[in-house]
Write a protein that holds these residues in place. Sequence first.
Motif, PDB file in Angstrom:
ATOM      1  N   ASN A 256      25.689  23.855  76.591  1.00 45.96           N
ATOM      2  CA  ASN A 256      26.905  23.001  76.862  1.00 45.96           C
ATOM      3  C   ASN A 256      26.991  22.389  75.265  1.00 45.96           C
ATOM      4  O   ASN A 256      26.259  21.572  74.973  1.00 45.96           O
ATOM      5  N   MET A 257      28.363  22.869  74.454  1.00 44.36           N
ATOM      6  CA  MET A 257      28.512  22.544  73.227  1.00 44.36           C
ATOM      7  C   MET A 257      28.687  21.202  73.017  1.00 44.36           C
ATOM      8  O   MET A 257      28.787  20.431  72.025  1.00 44.36           O
ATOM      9  N   LEU A 258      29.203  20.345  74.214  1.00 45.50           N
ATOM     10  CA  LEU A 258      29.429  18.941  74.027  1.00 45.50           C
ATOM     11  C   LEU A 258      28.328  18.061  74.252  1.00 45.50           C
ATOM     12  O   LEU A 258      28.315  16.955  73.693  1.00 45.50           O
ATOM     13  N   GLU A 259      27.301  18.716  74.275  1.00 43.81           N
ATOM     14  CA  GLU A 259      25.711  18.238  74.606  1.00 43.81           C
ATOM     15  C   GLU A 259      24.924  18.461  73.427  1.00 43.81           C
ATOM     16  O   GLU A 259      24.271  17.434  72.823  1.00 43.81           O
ATOM     17  N   ASN A 260      24.887  19.749  72.898  1.00 42.67           N
ATOM     18  CA  ASN A 260      24.104  20.261  71.975  1.00 42.67           C
ATOM     19  C   ASN A 260      24.831  19.980  70.190  1.00 42.67           C
ATOM     20  O   ASN A 260      23.945  20.457  69.423  1.00 42.67           O
ATOM     21  N   SER A 261      25.797  19.328  70.215  1.00 36.75           N
ATOM     22  CA  SER A 261      26.399  19.164  68.907  1.00 36.75           C
ATOM     23  C   SER A 261      26.672  17.645  69.062  1.00 36.75           C
ATOM     24  O   SER A 261      27.052  17.109  69.932  1.00 36.75           O
ATOM     25  N   ARG A 262      26.667  17.039  67.820  1.00 38.50           N
ATOM     26  CA  ARG A 262      27.018  15.462  67.407  1.00 38.50           C
ATOM     27  C   ARG A 262      28.372  15.232  66.758  1.00 38.50           C
ATOM     28  O   ARG A 262      28.524  15.993  65.884  1.00 38.50           O
ATOM     29  N   THR A 263      29.028  14.514  67.279  1.00 38.18           N
ATOM     30  CA  THR A 263      30.114  13.871  66.695  1.00 38.18           C
ATOM     31  C   THR A 263      29.583  12.582  65.975  1.00 38.18           C
ATOM     32  O   THR A 263      28.777  11.803  66.633  1.00 38.18           O
TER      33      THR A 263
ATOM     34  N   HIS B 297      32.016  17.471  65.258  1.00 33.77           N
ATOM     35  CA  HIS B 297      31.303  18.399  65.338  1.00 33.77           C
ATOM     36  C   HIS B 297      31.043  19.101  66.548  1.00 33.77           C
ATOM     37  O   HIS B 297      31.395  20.342  66.754  1.00 33.77           O
ATOM     38  N   ALA B 298      31.019  18.219  67.584  1.00 35.34           N
ATOM     39  CA  ALA B 298      30.844  18.680  69.033  1.00 35.34           C
ATOM     40  C   ALA B 298      32.298  19.275  69.295  1.00 35.34           C
ATOM     41  O   ALA B 298      32.372  20.422  70.108  1.00 35.34           O
ATOM     42  N   GLU B 299      33.409  18.561  69.056  1.00 33.52           N
ATOM     43  CA  GLU B 299      34.615  19.227  69.395  1.00 33.52           C
ATOM     44  C   GLU B 299      34.860  20.647  68.666  1.00 33.52           C
ATOM     45  O   GLU B 299      35.516  21.360  69.266  1.00 33.52           O
ATOM     46  N   HIS B 300      34.438  20.569  67.516  1.00 37.96           N
ATOM     47  CA  HIS B 300      34.647  21.706  66.518  1.00 37.96           C
ATOM     48  C   HIS B 300      33.915  23.076  67.225  1.00 37.96           C
ATOM     49  O   HIS B 300      34.244  24.169  67.490  1.00 37.96           O
ATOM     50  N   HIS B 301      32.614  22.809  67.744  1.00 37.00           N
ATOM     51  CA  HIS B 301      31.851  23.801  68.298  1.00 37.00           C
ATOM     52  C   HIS B 301      32.339  24.292  69.720  1.00 37.00           C
ATOM     53  O   HIS B 301      32.288  25.502  70.303  1.00 37.00           O
ATOM     54  N   SER B 302      32.856  23.261  70.539  1.00 42.40           N
ATOM     55  CA  SER B 302      33.088  23.326  71.793  1.00 42.40           C
ATOM     56  C   SER B 302      34.559  24.309  71.881  1.00 42.40           C
ATOM     57  O   SER B 302      34.845  24.822  72.730  1.00 42.40           O
ATOM     58  N   PHE B 303      35.312  23.985  70.779  1.00 40.04           N
ATOM     59  CA  PHE B 303      36.666  24.496  70.935  1.00 40.04           C
ATOM     60  C   PHE B 303      37.152  25.006  69.724  1.00 40.04           C
ATOM     61  O   PHE B 303      37.883  24.256  68.957  1.00 40.04           O
ATOM     62  N   PRO B 304      36.316  26.211  69.038  1.00 42.66           N
ATOM     63  CA  PRO B 304      36.490  26.447  67.688  1.00 42.66           C
ATOM     64  C   PRO B 304      38.127  26.756  67.229  1.00 42.66           C
ATOM     65  O   PRO B 304      38.435  27.115  66.111  1.00 42.66           O
ATOM     66  N   ASN B 305      39.205  27.157  68.204  1.00 43.90           N
ATOM     67  CA  ASN B 305      40.285  27.566  67.907  1.00 43.90           C
ATOM     68  C   ASN B 305      41.207  26.320  67.599  1.00 43.90           C
ATOM     69  O   ASN B 305      42.329  26.482  67.398  1.00 43.90           O
ATOM     70  N   VAL B 306      40.707  25.127  67.779  1.00 51.29           N
ATOM     71  CA  VAL B 306      41.477  23.862  67.437  1.00 51.29           C
ATOM     72  C   VAL B 306      41.410  23.827  65.810  1.00 51.29           C
ATOM     73  O   VAL B 306      40.053  23.684  65.324  1.00 51.29           O
ATOM     74  N   PRO B 307      42.475  23.868  65.287  1.00 56.22           N
ATOM     75  CA  PRO B 307      42.445  23.741  63.637  1.00 56.22           C
ATOM     76  C   PRO B 307      41.661  22.478  63.163  1.00 56.22           C
ATOM     77  O   PRO B 307      41.865  21.406  64.035  1.00 56.22           O
TER      78      PRO B 307
ATOM     79  N   ILE C 163      41.115  13.559  73.407  1.00 59.27           N
ATOM     80  CA  ILE C 163      41.036  14.167  74.708  1.00 59.27           C
ATOM     81  C   ILE C 163      39.464  14.347  75.153  1.00 59.27           C
ATOM     82  O   ILE C 163      39.525  14.173  76.353  1.00 59.27           O
ATOM     83  N   THR C 164      38.629  14.662  74.035  1.00 57.98           N
ATOM     84  CA  THR C 164      37.165  14.975  74.490  1.00 57.98           C
ATOM     85  C   THR C 164      36.425  13.875  74.771  1.00 57.98           C
ATOM     86  O   THR C 164      35.304  14.153  75.099  1.00 57.98           O
ATOM     87  N   GLN C 165      36.584  12.780  73.927  1.00 56.86           N
ATOM     88  CA  GLN C 165      35.545  11.739  73.767  1.00 56.86           C
ATOM     89  C   GLN C 165      34.659  11.355  75.131  1.00 56.86           C
ATOM     90  O   GLN C 165      33.719  11.047  74.877  1.00 56.86           O
ATOM     91  N   ALA C 166      35.258  11.491  76.066  1.00 54.23           N
ATOM     92  CA  ALA C 166      34.633  10.963  77.201  1.00 54.23           C
ATOM     93  C   ALA C 166      33.699  12.088  77.910  1.00 54.23           C
ATOM     94  O   ALA C 166      32.852  11.666  78.518  1.00 54.23           O
ATOM     95  N   HIS C 167      33.677  13.265  77.387  1.00 52.39           N
ATOM     96  CA  HIS C 167      32.745  14.054  77.517  1.00 52.39           C
ATOM     97  C   HIS C 167      31.458  14.522  76.616  1.00 52.39           C
ATOM     98  O   HIS C 167      30.956  15.279  76.935  1.00 52.39           O
ATOM     99  N   LEU C 168      31.583  13.781  75.448  1.00 51.14           N
ATOM    100  CA  LEU C 168      30.615  13.925  74.552  1.00 51.14           C
ATOM    101  C   LEU C 168      29.579  13.188  74.820  1.00 51.14           C
ATOM    102  O   LEU C 168      29.339  12.213  75.372  1.00 51.14           O
ATOM    103  N   LYS C 169      28.144  13.988  74.657  1.00 54.91           N
ATOM    104  CA  LYS C 169      26.912  13.512  75.070  1.00 54.91           C
ATOM    105  C   LYS C 169      26.264  12.992  73.759  1.00 54.91           C
ATOM    106  O   LYS C 169      25.332  12.284  73.898  1.00 54.91           O
TER     107      LYS C 169
END
Length: 105
Positions: free
Chosen positions: A36-43, A60-70, A80-86
């Motif tokens: 899970n990229m939201l767990e193994n990467s840090r913002t 970084h977690a957002e970038h790895h989880s969703f690399p298509n986001v510019p 949008i994703t902050q509640a899911h960051l570990k």
Amino acid sequence: ASPLVLWLWLVPLLIGQPFLRAYLLAEHGLCPPVANMLENSRTTFTNRLVRFLAWNMPYHAEHHSFPNVPFHQLPVFHEITQAHLKSTSDGYRDFSADYLRQISR
């Protein structure tokens, strides 16, 4: 080889490498080794200058989880994703202090 190579490439490389290593360590250091990229990467929350120079890669977690986001949309996407960051850190200094505490146990 020209002395220009030394002064324009090797000296900046030697000066900058310790800072780059510390910066890169914060991206995945102390994160669990899971798929899970939201767990193994840090913002890492940092200032505008660092985010600008790094093209918003502290998200970084957002970038790895969703690399298509510019890169320029990562701050908005973070909302949008902050509640899911570990794994997050309140700056590189805080991460480094946590890391040193963990490895000195």
